[in-house]
Scaffold this motif. Structure first.
Motif, PDB file in Angstrom:
ATOM      1  N   ARG A  87       0.816  -1.222   0.000  1.00  0.00           N
ATOM      2  CA  ARG A  87       0.000   0.000   0.000  1.00  0.00           C
ATOM      3  C   ARG A  87       0.847   1.267   0.000  1.00  0.00           C
ATOM      4  O   ARG A  87       0.398   2.310  -0.474  1.00  0.00           O
ATOM      5  N   ALA A  90       4.432   2.870  -4.852  1.00  0.00           N
ATOM      6  CA  ALA A  90       3.761   3.283  -6.082  1.00  0.00           C
ATOM      7  C   ALA A  90       3.167   2.051  -6.756  1.00  0.00           C
ATOM      8  O   ALA A  90       3.671   0.937  -6.603  1.00  0.00           O
ATOM      9  N   GLU A  91       2.111   2.262  -7.522  1.00  0.00           N
ATOM     10  CA  GLU A  91       1.362   1.159  -8.134  1.00  0.00           C
ATOM     11  C   GLU A  91       2.234   0.232  -8.976  1.00  0.00           C
ATOM     12  O   GLU A  91       2.041  -0.973  -8.982  1.00  0.00           O
ATOM     13  N   ASP A  92       3.189   0.766  -9.682  1.00  0.00           N
ATOM     14  CA  ASP A  92       4.009  -0.065 -10.568  1.00  0.00           C
ATOM     15  C   ASP A  92       5.331  -0.512  -9.940  1.00  0.00           C
ATOM     16  O   ASP A  92       6.176  -1.080 -10.613  1.00  0.00           O
ATOM     17  N   ASP A  93       5.503  -0.291  -8.648  1.00  0.00           N
ATOM     18  CA  ASP A  93       6.737  -0.652  -7.951  1.00  0.00           C
ATOM     19  C   ASP A  93       6.629  -2.091  -7.447  1.00  0.00           C
ATOM     20  O   ASP A  93       5.868  -2.376  -6.527  1.00  0.00           O
ATOM     21  N   ASP A  94       7.380  -2.990  -8.053  1.00  0.00           N
ATOM     22  CA  ASP A  94       7.316  -4.399  -7.642  1.00  0.00           C
ATOM     23  C   ASP A  94       8.558  -4.843  -6.870  1.00  0.00           C
ATOM     24  O   ASP A  94       8.834  -6.029  -6.750  1.00  0.00           O
ATOM     25  N   SER A 126      -4.773 -10.967  -5.446  1.00  0.00           N
ATOM     26  CA  SER A 126      -4.089  -9.836  -6.077  1.00  0.00           C
ATOM     27  C   SER A 126      -5.053  -8.741  -6.535  1.00  0.00           C
ATOM     28  O   SER A 126      -4.782  -7.556  -6.336  1.00  0.00           O
ATOM     29  N   GLY A 130      -5.088  -4.889  -5.059  1.00  0.00           N
ATOM     30  CA  GLY A 130      -4.542  -3.891  -5.963  1.00  0.00           C
ATOM     31  C   GLY A 130      -3.150  -4.234  -6.468  1.00  0.00           C
ATOM     32  O   GLY A 130      -2.364  -3.342  -6.802  1.00  0.00           O
ATOM     33  N   ILE A 131      -2.846  -5.512  -6.543  1.00  0.00           N
ATOM     34  CA  ILE A 131      -1.558  -5.980  -7.041  1.00  0.00           C
ATOM     35  C   ILE A 131      -1.681  -6.163  -8.548  1.00  0.00           C
ATOM     36  O   ILE A 131      -2.602  -6.825  -9.020  1.00  0.00           O
ATOM     37  N   GLY A 132      -0.753  -5.571  -9.294  1.00  0.00           N
ATOM     38  CA  GLY A 132      -0.794  -5.611 -10.747  1.00  0.00           C
ATOM     39  C   GLY A 132      -0.521  -6.998 -11.317  1.00  0.00           C
ATOM     40  O   GLY A 132      -0.055  -7.902 -10.622  1.00  0.00           O
ATOM     41  N   GLU A 135       3.178  -8.229 -11.088  1.00  0.00           N
ATOM     42  CA  GLU A 135       3.490  -8.667  -9.731  1.00  0.00           C
ATOM     43  C   GLU A 135       2.801  -9.991  -9.423  1.00  0.00           C
ATOM     44  O   GLU A 135       3.402 -10.887  -8.820  1.00  0.00           O
TER      45      GLU A 135
END
Length: 184
Positions: A87, A90-94, A126, A130-132, A135
Motif C-alpha cells: 500500500r 507506487a502502483e508499478d513498484d514491484d 491480487s 490492488g496488485i498488478g 506482480e
C-alpha cells in the motif's frame, strides 16, 4: 459479500456475534503476544522470545475460526506486513516481490513453506489487494505451486506450535528488514 483467505467466511454488515467477537479478541491477543516475540528477537533476547512463543502457542483452539490462535496470528502478521508495504509503494513498484524472493532464497523448511503459501495467497487475492498483473505473475512463480487454501501451519503438531511461532517471528524480522530497504 466477499471472502478472505484469512477469515473463515463471509463478512456481513452489522455487529459480530458474541462467538465471533470472542474469537476476534482471542486472535487479537495472540497477535499482540506474537509481536512481543518479534520484539524480543529484535532485541536479541532469545530466552524471552522462546518463552513468549510458548505462551502464544498455548492459547486454546479457536472453534469459531477453527485455528490455533498463536500460529494463525503469526501467519497473519506476515500477510499484514507485506500488504501494508504494498500500500505504501507506487502502483508499478514491484520491488517488494524482489524482497520476498530474496528472503525465500535464504530460508528453508517451514519458513520457506510459509513464504510459498504467502505468495500463493497474495497471488489469489491480487485483484482485491490492488496488485498488478506483472506482480501477480511473479507471485505465482514464487508460490512454487503452493495452494492458497492449504496453510502449512495446519500440518504442524500442537506440541511444535511454540517452535513454529518462533520460526515465523524470525521470518517476520527477515521480511521486515528487506521490506524496510524497499521503502527507504
Amino acid at each position: 459479500m466477499s471472502t478472505s483467505s484469512f477469515w473463515s467466511g463471509p463478512m456481513r454488515g452489522g455487529a459480530p456475534s458474541a462467538e465471533q467477537a470472542a474469537s476476534m479478541a482471542g486472535l487479537l491477543a495472540a497477535g499482540n503476544l506474537f509481536e512481543k516475540v518479534v520484539g524480543a528477537l529484535a532485541l536479541g533476547d532469545q530466552d524471552k522470545a522462546r518463552r513468549m512463543a510458548t505462551q502464544v502457542a498455548r492459547r486454546p483452539f479457536d472453534d469459531f475460526e477453527e485455528v490455533w490462535p498463536g500460529p494463525a496470528a503469526a501467519h497473519y502478521a506476515l500477510f499484514e506486513l507485506v500488504t501494508d508495504t504494498v500500500r505504501e509503494l507506487a502502483e508499478d513498484d514491484d520491488t517488494w516481490v524482489d524482497a520476498l524472493a530474496h528472503v525465500a532464497s535464504e530460508v528453508s523448511g517451514r519458513q520457506l513453506d510459509e513464504l510459498h503459501h504467502l505468495a500463493a495467497v497474495l497471488h489469489q487475492d491480487s485483484h482485491m489487494l490492488g496488485i498488478g498483473q506483472t506482480e501477480a505473475a511473479r507471485l505465482k512463480a514464487l508460490a512454487s505451486g503452493a495452494d492458497a487454501k492449504a496453510w502449512p501451519g495446519d500440518a504442524v503438531s500442537e506440541d511444535e506450535h511454540g517452535d513454529y511461532v518462533l520460526e515465523l517471528a524470525q521470518l517476520k524480522l527477515a521480511l521486515q528488514a528487506r521490506l524496510l530497504d524497499v521503502l527507504a
